[in-house]
Structures are given as structure tokens and as C-alpha cells.
Motif scaffolding. Sequence first.
Motif, PDB file in Angstrom:
ATOM      1  N   GLN A  82      -4.430 -15.266  -1.977  1.00 34.75           N
ATOM      2  CA  GLN A  82      -4.608 -13.976  -1.305  1.00 34.75           C
ATOM      3  C   GLN A  82      -3.309 -13.571  -0.599  1.00 34.75           C
ATOM      4  N   TYR A  83      -2.813 -12.394  -0.899  1.00 37.24           N
ATOM      5  CA  TYR A  83      -1.609 -11.871  -0.277  1.00 37.24           C
ATOM      6  C   TYR A  83      -1.978 -10.669   0.585  1.00 37.24           C
ATOM      7  N   SER A  84      -1.486 -10.705   1.839  1.00 38.22           N
ATOM      8  CA  SER A  84      -1.819  -9.620   2.773  1.00 38.22           C
ATOM      9  C   SER A  84      -0.534  -9.073   3.399  1.00 38.22           C
ATOM     10  N   CYS A  85      -0.584  -7.788   3.687  1.00 36.22           N
ATOM     11  CA  CYS A  85       0.598  -7.121   4.261  1.00 36.22           C
ATOM     12  C   CYS A  85       0.202  -6.477   5.593  1.00 36.22           C
ATOM     13  N   TYR A  86       0.918  -6.822   6.647  1.00 34.30           N
ATOM     14  CA  TYR A  86       0.605  -6.298   7.978  1.00 34.30           C
ATOM     15  C   TYR A  86       1.750  -5.455   8.491  1.00 34.30           C
ATOM     16  N   GLU A  87       1.415  -4.350   9.145  1.00 33.76           N
ATOM     17  CA  GLU A  87       2.442  -3.511   9.761  1.00 33.76           C
ATOM     18  C   GLU A  87       3.110  -4.300  10.877  1.00 33.76           C
ATOM     19  N   GLY A  88       4.421  -4.169  10.930  1.00 28.85           N
ATOM     20  CA  GLY A  88       5.259  -4.959  11.835  1.00 28.85           C
ATOM     21  C   GLY A  88       4.740  -5.134  13.240  1.00 28.85           C
ATOM     22  N   SER A  89       4.652  -4.024  13.974  1.00 30.32           N
ATOM     23  CA  SER A  89       4.376  -4.129  15.408  1.00 30.32           C
ATOM     24  C   SER A  89       2.880  -4.185  15.704  1.00 30.32           C
ATOM     25  N   SER A  90       2.109  -3.336  15.043  1.00 26.52           N
ATOM     26  CA  SER A  90       0.687  -3.233  15.378  1.00 26.52           C
ATOM     27  C   SER A  90      -0.146  -4.360  14.760  1.00 26.52           C
ATOM     28  N   TRP A  91       0.415  -5.029  13.765  1.00 25.60           N
ATOM     29  CA  TRP A  91      -0.295  -6.089  13.033  1.00 25.60           C
ATOM     30  C   TRP A  91      -1.578  -5.556  12.417  1.00 25.60           C
ATOM     31  N   HIS A  92      -1.504  -4.253  12.006  1.00 30.48           N
ATOM     32  CA  HIS A  92      -2.640  -3.732  11.237  1.00 30.48           C
ATOM     33  C   HIS A  92      -2.551  -4.201   9.799  1.00 30.48           C
ATOM     34  N   LEU A  93      -3.690  -4.529   9.200  1.00 34.27           N
ATOM     35  CA  LEU A  93      -3.720  -4.930   7.788  1.00 34.27           C
ATOM     36  C   LEU A  93      -3.578  -3.669   6.951  1.00 34.27           C
ATOM     37  N   LYS A  94      -2.484  -3.602   6.191  1.00 38.29           N
ATOM     38  CA  LYS A  94      -2.225  -2.397   5.412  1.00 38.29           C
ATOM     39  C   LYS A  94      -2.605  -2.541   3.953  1.00 38.29           C
ATOM     40  N   TYR A  95      -2.541  -3.757   3.492  1.00 36.48           N
ATOM     41  CA  TYR A  95      -2.807  -3.961   2.057  1.00 36.48           C
ATOM     42  C   TYR A  95      -3.192  -5.422   1.834  1.00 36.48           C
TER      43      TYR A  95
ATOM     44  N   GLY B  18       0.826  -1.201   0.000  1.00 36.63           N
ATOM     45  CA  GLY B  18       0.000   0.000   0.000  1.00 36.63           C
ATOM     46  C   GLY B  18       0.860   1.250   0.000  1.00 36.63           C
ATOM     47  N   SER B  19       0.604   2.164   0.974  1.00 34.51           N
ATOM     48  CA  SER B  19       1.326   3.435   1.002  1.00 34.51           C
ATOM     49  C   SER B  19       2.499   3.407   1.966  1.00 34.51           C
ATOM     50  N   MET B  20       2.847   2.259   2.468  1.00 35.33           N
ATOM     51  CA  MET B  20       3.967   2.145   3.424  1.00 35.33           C
ATOM     52  C   MET B  20       5.280   2.486   2.731  1.00 35.33           C
ATOM     53  N   ASP B  21       6.189   3.053   3.498  1.00 33.82           N
ATOM     54  CA  ASP B  21       7.515   3.368   2.969  1.00 33.82           C
ATOM     55  C   ASP B  21       8.262   2.096   2.668  1.00 33.82           C
ATOM     56  N   TRP B  22       9.273   2.242   1.789  1.00 32.06           N
ATOM     57  CA  TRP B  22      10.050   1.067   1.411  1.00 32.06           C
ATOM     58  C   TRP B  22      10.721   0.436   2.627  1.00 32.06           C
ATOM     59  N   ASP B  23      11.169   1.257   3.551  1.00 31.64           N
ATOM     60  CA  ASP B  23      11.945   0.702   4.659  1.00 31.64           C
ATOM     61  C   ASP B  23      11.093   0.379   5.880  1.00 31.64           C
ATOM     62  N   ALA B  24       9.778   0.379   5.726  1.00 31.77           N
ATOM     63  CA  ALA B  24       8.917   0.027   6.866  1.00 31.77           C
ATOM     64  C   ALA B  24       9.021  -1.459   7.168  1.00 31.77           C
ATOM     65  N   ALA B  25       8.732  -1.766   8.437  1.00 28.82           N
ATOM     66  CA  ALA B  25       8.778  -3.171   8.853  1.00 28.82           C
ATOM     67  C   ALA B  25       7.402  -3.781   8.660  1.00 28.82           C
ATOM     68  N   VAL B  26       7.327  -4.782   7.794  1.00 28.19           N
ATOM     69  CA  VAL B  26       6.021  -5.405   7.498  1.00 28.19           C
ATOM     70  C   VAL B  26       6.150  -6.922   7.469  1.00 28.19           C
TER      71      VAL B  26
END
Lengths: 223, 335
Positions: free
Chosen positions: B57-70, B18-26
Motif C-alpha cells: 500500500q502506497y500513500s501520499c500525504y500533504e507536507g504540512s497538514s498530513w492530509h491523505l491525498k492519495y 492525486g491532483s497535487m501539483d508537481w512541485d507540492a511538498a508531500v
Amino acid sequence: SPAGDSWGIFTFLCAALCNLPALPALNCSEELGAGQSIQKTYDLTRYLEHQLRTLAVPYLNYLGPPFNEPDFNPPRLARATERVPSATVDLDLWRGLTDNARLAANYRAYSRLLCYLRALDGQAGTAELRHRLGHFCSSLQGLVLSIAGVMSSLGYPLPVGPAGPSVPPGTSVAPNDFLKKMDDFWLLKELQTWLWRSAKDFNRLKKKVPPAVVTLRLEARGF
Amino acid sequence: DSHIQYERVGADVTMKCGSMDWDAAVTWTANGTDIDESHLNGSYLILKNVDLTQSGQYSCYEGSSWHLKYQTYLRVGTPPKEPVLMCRSNNYPKGFYCSWHLPTPTYIPNTFNISVIHGTKEMVCEKDAFPKNRCHIRYLQLFSTVKYKVTLTVTNALGKSSTTVTFDEFAIVKPDPPESVVAKPVPNNPRRLEVSWQNPSSWPDPESFPLKFFLRYRPLILDQWQHVELSDGTSHTITDAYAGKEYIIQVAAKDNDIGTWSDWSVAVHATPWTEEPKHLTTEAQITETTSASSSSFMPPPTTKICDKGAVVGSGAVAVCWTAGLVLAAYGVLFI
């Protein structure tokens, strides 16, 4: 003895029934004649269709490319439809044609097609092609006469009016060689289409005119 | 929200979170299963040389919060190859139908678009509910000199392909096979089989457009077919069957004048009539008692009458005997 009489009658009836096809057309209605000549006309259209199939290749080769290419699929120009009678007809209209109208359409079409074909004769390519065209024209003439015979035996008048093209062949010559060849191409196409339409026309007529055998059986029972 | 993503077999796929930065932890998952970090380039998921098994189905979660980002649904497939198109008139003169299929599956949804051009006119081919890849057209005119041109285009997310067929009205006429083919033995005729059938029900007007038929038959034990062509009627009697042998019989139909032969009908099996063996013993007894006391008038009851077609067998003898009796009775009557 009584047994002998019934045997005699039985033998007589047997002989009569076996000889039915050979009975002369004494009290036969004119429909008997029509039934047989419809069959003959049908057979003639199949024969002509076969003849045309062998004629088509040298004919198209004489016209040359693109006419002799298998994929050649030109649009029908208005000019062509005026000159050569088209077999194409609305489905319901074709179904609803009276016997008279059906026969008349065939008669008119082949009379005109024959006329155009004859105009071709002198110009065609090789001697062999001219010879084949001549033979085909004679057969086509036979078909026209055969249809006329059916019409008169059913009591229908022959269509009046020009048997040939509405404009004499000499005057409406195509402006250029290619268009002239297009006319010749469509002439062949229409002949092919008319011949397989006629097979269907005469199939329909065959069913509507009572067959000979039925008529004769009714006559025989009158004894 | 969810996306669908179509990719070609063998392609390299990069998925962004999604809109996460390249260097974000996912963390990426495929169908709920965590994907190993070796497939990641920063927060991007890299799938090299994808194959069909990687659809899902491919899903992307933010590292720490485990929010579904994409989330995206990956469908791996191929662009369509040239389709196979066929048109046929089995209901002449009503119209014709066209049917098509893809030579190889694409594994992703395809849409089909069909166009029919007759001369200058564009005609509408109505899609059938079933089977799906089929449409039908009604003829407005008969006996046309102008050809029909049918073009089918297949499109999917990865590409498109088309094919065209051109034909004359009479060239595509091919009836369905004859129906209700029935073959029955003929009583007291060991070499006959009576075959009857019906016009295919899809043929709308057999009166004006009669069909002709082709019959083929052979005993099961032989490979060679025998053929009969029949120009009218929907029945035929086979008169040269081998006695006692089971036969296989099929019929095909064709418009009398145009088009091509139908496929062969469903095959039917039949065996010619044979005499019941148990009758033979009682007949034999009668022969013994009467031949002793009969006058010389009685004609010999066997081979002469039946020579023509019968294969000698237990059945044949009894038939000849009955024929002899009948002839004898006639003789008595007329003397």
C-alpha cells in the motif's frame, strides 16, 4: 458296501461336470449358439479395427494433403451424412436400444459401408493399397455375415431394404475431385467409429444373452 | 479512495499524488513506512525496476497538514505464460473434464475462460467448485466422428495467453485407478498371494463398458516387476511368489477397447503364508515316536509330494507331513 456306491456316484458326477464343456448341444436352447457367435462377432470387430489401423495410413496418403495431416478436422457436410451411415447416436437412445434394434443398426451400417468400400476398390492408388482394401473388404463381409448369424440365432428377422446406398454409386458422384476425396475421408472415419461402437454394442449384447455355461448346468441337474 | 495498480516485474513505476501539483511538498509511505526523498521527483514517486517485494500500500500525504491525498495498492506481477490444459474422460460414457494450470505464477489475480467446440456446436463446460481450475462436460452424443476443440484463455491485468487442444472422443478415455486393492496370503500355500480390487467408483457403467486390468508385483528386495494382464474379473492369485518375502502389488485399469491405462493404484504390501515355527518341535516328536512303530505301508512323508513349488523351509516340512497323513488315511479306507 455303502461306501462303494457313494464313491461310484461321486466319480460319475465328477466325470460329468468335468466334461460339461464338451457336452453336445442336445437340449441346449438356441441362446447357447447366440452367446458364442456374439463373442465371435465381438472378436471380429476388434480384428477389423486392427486391420483398419494399418490400412488408414496408406489410404490417407493416397488421398493426400490435407487429408493425411494429423490436425485435419473438417466440418461434417450435409452431403456426407446422407451417404455414409453415422455411428453417432444420442447417449440415452443408445442405452435404450433393444437387442434387435442394436443388431439391426450394426447390420445395416456395415452392409452399406461394405458397398461403398467396394466402389472404392478399382480407384485406389497403389497395388498394395488395393490389395489391403480387398482383404479388408473380405473381413468386413465376414462381419456382416456374422451379425446376420447372431440375428437369426436369436430369432430376429434380417433388416429389409437396400443393402447398398440409397442412390447407386455411379449417379451421385461428387462434383469435384476434392469433394470426392472428402467422401472417401468420411468413409474411413465412419468405419473407424462404427468399429469401436460395435465393440461396445456387442459388450452390451454379451451381458444380456445368458452365457453358455449357465444354460448347460441347468440341463445337467435334470439327471 | 483507494486504487489498485498492477505493474510488471522490472517496470519503472511513477505514482502521482492525486491532483497535487508537481512541485507540492508531500510525503510518501509504503505500508506505513516513510519513503526516502531520493525516490521522489517533485511530488511524484519513482520506483525503478520494481520487484515482487515492492507490492503493498502506497500513500501520499500533504507536507504540512498530513492530509491523505492519495492511496493506491501496488501489485507487482507478470502477464500469464501459455497455460497447460489437459482433458480426460474418467467416467466414460458420461462425459469428460478439463483441468489447467499456469506453468509459472503471475502473483496477481487471473481469470480463466474455457470454450468447447464440437463440430459447429459450442458446448458449455461447467466449472467445478473444487478443485478450482477444472470444468466438466456431459456427452450428448456418443461415438462421434467429429473432434472436440477446447480453448483456454487466461487473462490478467497485464496480458493474456491461450492454448488449444483437439481430440477424438475415444482418445481421452482414461479411468481412475482401481480401488480397495487387497492382497492376502493364502493359508497353507507359501507361494501364493490372493489379490482383489474394485472398479474405480468414478466409472459409471462397467457392465456395458467393461474394464481390463494390469497387475504388477515384486518382492521389496528386487527392482524387477512381474506383470499380468487380466481381461476380466477383479481378482487374481499370484502363484509364483518367493516364500516368506514381502511383496508390493499394484493394479491399473483400462477400458477394454479404447483409451489409455489408468495410473497405478495405491500400493499394497503382503507376505505369503508361512508355517508358524513353534509347531515344528511337537511335529518332530511325533515323527520320532511313530516312525519306529509304523508298518512298511506308511508312505515316506516328505519331499516327493511337495517338490513342485515349495522352497524348503521349516514350514514346508510340516505341510508335507500333513499331506502324508491324509494320503495314508485314504489308503487305509480303500484297502
